[in-house]
Design an enzyme around this catalytic site. Structure first.
Site, short mmCIF file in Angstrom:
data_model
loop_
_atom_site.label_atom_id
_atom_site.label_comp_id
_atom_site.label_asym_id
_atom_site.label_seq_id
_atom_site.Cartn_x
_atom_site.Cartn_y
_atom_site.Cartn_z
N GLN A 193 8.41 -0.64 2.47
CA GLN A 193 7.43 0.07 1.65
C GLN A 193 6.09 0.17 2.37
O GLN A 193 5.24 0.97 1.99
CB GLN A 193 7.26 -0.63 0.31
CG GLN A 193 8.47 -0.51 -0.59
CD GLN A 193 8.27 -1.27 -1.87
OE1 GLN A 193 8.59 -2.45 -1.95
NE2 GLN A 193 7.71 -0.59 -2.86
N CYS B 244 7.92 0.64 -9.54
CA CYS B 244 7.98 0.48 -8.09
C CYS B 244 6.62 0.86 -7.52
O CYS B 244 6.05 1.88 -7.90
CB CYS B 244 9.07 1.39 -7.51
SG CYS B 244 9.25 1.26 -5.73
N LEU B 245 6.12 0.04 -6.61
CA LEU B 245 4.83 0.33 -5.99
C LEU B 245 4.87 1.63 -5.18
O LEU B 245 3.83 2.23 -4.94
CB LEU B 245 4.38 -0.84 -5.11
CG LEU B 245 4.13 -2.15 -5.85
CD1 LEU B 245 3.78 -3.26 -4.87
CD2 LEU B 245 3.05 -1.99 -6.90
N HIS C 186 16.53 -4.76 -6.54
CA HIS C 186 15.61 -3.65 -6.30
C HIS C 186 15.07 -3.69 -4.87
O HIS C 186 15.07 -2.69 -4.15
CB HIS C 186 14.47 -3.73 -7.32
CG HIS C 186 13.39 -2.72 -7.14
ND1 HIS C 186 13.20 -1.68 -8.02
CD2 HIS C 186 12.41 -2.59 -6.20
CE1 HIS C 186 12.16 -0.96 -7.62
NE2 HIS C 186 11.67 -1.49 -6.52
N GLU C 187 14.61 -4.87 -4.44
CA GLU C 187 14.01 -4.99 -3.10
C GLU C 187 15.04 -4.84 -1.99
O GLU C 187 14.75 -4.24 -0.95
CB GLU C 187 13.26 -6.32 -2.97
CG GLU C 187 12.12 -6.52 -3.97
CD GLU C 187 11.09 -5.40 -4.01
OE1 GLU C 187 10.90 -4.69 -3.00
OE2 GLU C 187 10.47 -5.22 -5.07
N GLY D 98 7.43 -7.52 -6.72
CA GLY D 98 8.05 -7.72 -5.43
C GLY D 98 7.55 -6.65 -4.47
O GLY D 98 6.91 -5.68 -4.88
N HIS E 271 15.48 -1.31 -1.14
CA HIS E 271 14.46 -0.80 -0.21
C HIS E 271 14.85 -1.10 1.23
O HIS E 271 14.66 -0.26 2.12
CB HIS E 271 13.09 -1.44 -0.50
CG HIS E 271 12.35 -0.81 -1.62
ND1 HIS E 271 11.96 0.51 -1.63
CD2 HIS E 271 11.90 -1.34 -2.78
CE1 HIS E 271 11.31 0.77 -2.75
NE2 HIS E 271 11.26 -0.34 -3.47
#
Length: 183
Positions: A53, A94-95, A136-137, A48, A140
């Site tokens: 981000q 996580c990216l 998770h997203e 995702g 963010h």
């Protein structure tokens, strides 16, 4: 309109900023941004990606579709309506924190409302891996990051490692630029 190009790495303060909702009549104008997010997510093999981000503070995120050869799921202005009391523990990455994977406990089922890319309002339920990635997203979008689920001592260790990595990368970039100038 800004097209996303980079992924910001924690602890960059830009990742702490809460995202703003997109006006419904502005949703159709976001397709180029969404295409950029898809390219970044897939280039980095993410499950995702949230717009913050990439430095864009709009409430958009993507989740890679687990059905082969399908477009990612796109969520605009999402809100969690319900979360199950039943939890699941899944290894998360996580990216924005490359190379880190830790177990995180989250609700096994979520019901969310959101707009799709055609500005259609939707209510849907998601379970298991989808529910995990969605939670998770959404964090963010709210200026939070998944390591906040970890005990403070583990977060501090990760923070020190990320700061060392950032210094290491900066030294190598500076050295490389200096070498190119001298040629």
């Amino acid at each position: 309109m800004q097209i996303p190009l980079n992924i910001y790495i924690w602890p960059d303060p830009i990742l702490r900023k809460r995202s703003i909702e997109i006006p419904i009549d502005g949703i159709p104008d976001r397709q180029e941004v969404i295409n950029g997010l898809v390219q970044i997510m897939r280039a980095h093999h993410g499950a995702g990606l949230a717009a913050p981000q990439t430095g864009m503070h709009e409430r958009i995120f993507l989740v890679e579709n687990m059905e082969k050869d399908k477009d990612p799921l796109v969520f605009i202005n999402p809100k969690i309506l319900e979360q199950s009391k039943e939890n699941q523990l899944i290894i998360e990455g996580c990216l924005s924190i490359p190379g880190l994977q830790v177990p995180v406990e989250r609700s096994k089922h979520v019901k969310i409302s959101y707009y799709d890319t055609s500005a259609n309002y939707r209510n849907e339920e998601f379970s298991d891996q989808y529910a995990h990635v969605i939670q998770h997203e959404i964090e963010h979008l709210d200026g939070r990051i998944f390591i906040e689920h970890l005990p403070p001592i583990k977060r501090d260790i990760i923070l020190r490692k990320m700061k060392r990595l950032k210094k290491y990368v900066k030294r190598h970039i500076d050295a490389s630029a200096k070498e190119k100038k001298s040629k």
